[in-house]
Design an enzyme around this catalytic site. Structure first.
Site, mmCIF file in Angstrom:
data_model
loop_
_atom_site.group_PDB
_atom_site.id
_atom_site.type_symbol
_atom_site.label_atom_id
_atom_site.label_comp_id
_atom_site.label_asym_id
_atom_site.label_seq_id
_atom_site.Cartn_x
_atom_site.Cartn_y
_atom_site.Cartn_z
ATOM 1 N N ASP A 11 0.857 -1.188 0.000
ATOM 2 C CA ASP A 11 0.000 0.000 0.000
ATOM 3 C C ASP A 11 0.887 1.230 0.000
ATOM 4 O O ASP A 11 1.787 1.357 0.832
ATOM 5 C CB ASP A 11 -0.882 0.029 1.251
ATOM 6 C CG ASP A 11 -1.996 -1.004 1.178
ATOM 7 O OD1 ASP A 11 -2.217 -1.559 0.082
ATOM 8 O OD2 ASP A 11 -2.633 -1.262 2.208
ATOM 9 N N ASP A 130 -14.387 -6.626 -3.664
ATOM 10 C CA ASP A 130 -14.448 -6.724 -2.204
ATOM 11 C C ASP A 130 -15.890 -7.082 -1.868
ATOM 12 O O ASP A 130 -16.793 -6.284 -2.102
ATOM 13 C CB ASP A 130 -14.125 -5.376 -1.550
ATOM 14 C CG ASP A 130 -12.722 -4.898 -1.873
ATOM 15 O OD1 ASP A 130 -11.853 -5.747 -2.168
ATOM 16 O OD2 ASP A 130 -12.497 -3.673 -1.834
#
Lengths: 252, 196
Positions: A11, A130
């Site tokens: 990330d 997701d």
């Protein structure tokens, strides 16, 4: 024999990796390029860089970072986060990314998948989903990090994404993500069986046994992991060695 | 100087970056004279084989490429267009350097198409694979493959098919995998090509 892939995920915020990483002796643990190189040397099969910057300036920094990663890293890498248009995808391709992931933007406008695939090929487009299971057992795709429910159901949305030109599906169970309790293998197996493109499992790994389970029972083609590597529990090489010991084909 | 043939078939950044990492000098070009004069020629390619042939024809390159005498390396679709013909381009002859026919993988249970990821190569022959053990892993992304033929110099198994991971005929080499994305093993293969 085609190897199962192990994919560390980094990330990135404003050009720097924001999660803790376990490389000893690395002076600047936030350097995304150096970390990518280290993971590649350790045997990572691919890398994913997710831009979590919220600002325009952060996005620009990310595109510059992608160029530097492409110069330094000799394995394929995928980039994602905030890709909303063909232009966004083109910029990242020109910077040297091998693949991009689409998530919320594909749910908002599914045609985007086909537009990018038509121009750059389906191998360039990973659709990330997701999803959360509801009380009725239905897996609902969400956006905004699992906070916003969408009108898409996991299985039908994954098939639609494939038909529109996705080359891979990256599925994260928001019920398992961050728990380190393992993956919902039966859901992965059903998803993998229903698709003609590879499935990448993400979110939930707490141990090598969890990864082994999703690559065998769960029929996933690849496993994406962040915290298991970042928090010093295992190196990529250790994970792959242990997978190989259980008979899973991996590239050592 | 290496000539990378630029015929609008995908991004060349990965290949350029890989050559930069090896310190090799190259030029990206579609100019026949520059290509003929180069010490080595690389024909990359990602995308549709039919479009790749059209783009070569449009630039007047098929005969230029066929007539090259220096080492030539076709990568992925670049290798496929060096074959005789392809199911992806029905009725359209390809360059015909390698005596192979290019077919599409038939989807089999548990075998996804495209064939994507790291697979091992075996039956390695020749200088391209110097210092590489059989069973080395390389990175593949493709839906079409060249069958086995007398020019096969490396094989891979996928979806129940044993196919050509690499081909060679005289000064022409081709790899179905992407050496520029295949870690240190891929770098070794590029170095071996540069050392020919």
């Amino acid at each position: 024999m085609l190897a199962k892939r192990i994919i560390p995920c980094l990330d990135v915020k404003d050009g720097r990796v924001v999660k803790g990483i376990n490389f000893l002796g690395l002076k600047d643990v936030g350097d995304a390029v150096e970390l990518g190189r280290r993971y590649a040397l350790e045997g990572a099969d691919e890398l994913v860089y997710l831009d979590i910057s919220a600002t325009l300036e952060g996005r620009k920094t990310f595109a510059e970072l992608v160029s530097r990663v492409a110069e330094a890293v000799n394995i394929p890498f995928t980039v994602g986060g905030g890709i909303r248009s063909l232009d966004d995808a083109s910029r990242l391709l020109d910077a040297g990314a091998d693949k991009i992931t689409l998530n919320s933007a594909a749910i908002a406008r599914p045609e985007l998948i086909g537009e990018i695939a038509a121009k750059y090929g389906r191998q360039f487009v990973v659709v990330a989903i997701d999803a959360k299971s509801g009380p009725d057992g239905r897996w609902q795709a969400t956006t905004h990090g699992g906070n916003k429910p969408s009108d898409k159901e996991l299985f039908s949305w994954a098939r639609e994404a494939e038909e529109r030109g996705a080359g891979e599906i990256l599925f994260t169970s928001m019920d398992h993500d961050g728990t380190r309790n393992g993956y919902p293998c039966e859901v992965y197996a059903a998803l993998s069986d229903s698709l003609g493109i590879p499935v990448i499992a993400s979110g939930g790994a707490g141990s090598v046994a969890d990864i082994a389970a999703v690559l065998t029972e769960g029929k996933a083609d690849a496993a994406l992991a962040a915290s298991i590597f970042h928090y010093g529990q295992y190196t990529v090489a250790e994970v792959k060695r242990q997978l190989a010991e259980t008979g899973i084909p991996v590239r050592l | 100087m290496i000539a990378i043939i630029d015929y609008d078939m995908g991004n060349l950044r990965s290949l350029e970056n890989a050559l930069d990492r090896l310190g090799a000098a190259y030029t990206v070009t579609a100019d026949p004279d520059t290509i003929r004069r180069a010490d080595k020629v690389i024909l990359p390619g990602v995308g549709h084989a039919g479009l790749a042939m059209d783009n070569l024809v449009e630039r007047g390159l098929p005969d230029v490429i066929r007539s090259l005498r220096q080492p030539v390396l076709g990568i992925c679709v670049g290798m496929q267009v060096l074959c005789r013909d392809s199911e992806e381009a029905p009725g359209k002859p390809c360059l015909g350097v390698f005596d192979a026919h290019v077919r599409r993988f038939s989807p089999a249970p548990g075998c996804k198409v495209p064939h994507m990821g790291w697979n091992d190569i075996r039956n390695l022959e020749g200088k391209l694979f110097k210092d590489l053990p059989s069973g080395s892993y390389l990175y593949f992304v493709h839906s079409y493959y060249a069958g086995l033929c007398p020019d096969t110099v490396a094989t891979t198994l996928y979806a129940g098919e044993m196919f050509s991971a690499a081909l060679r005929y005289e000064n022409f080499y081709g790899t179905q995998f992407h050496p520029e994305k295949s870690g240190s093993v891929g770098e070794r293969i590029l170095q071996n090509f540069l050392a020919l």
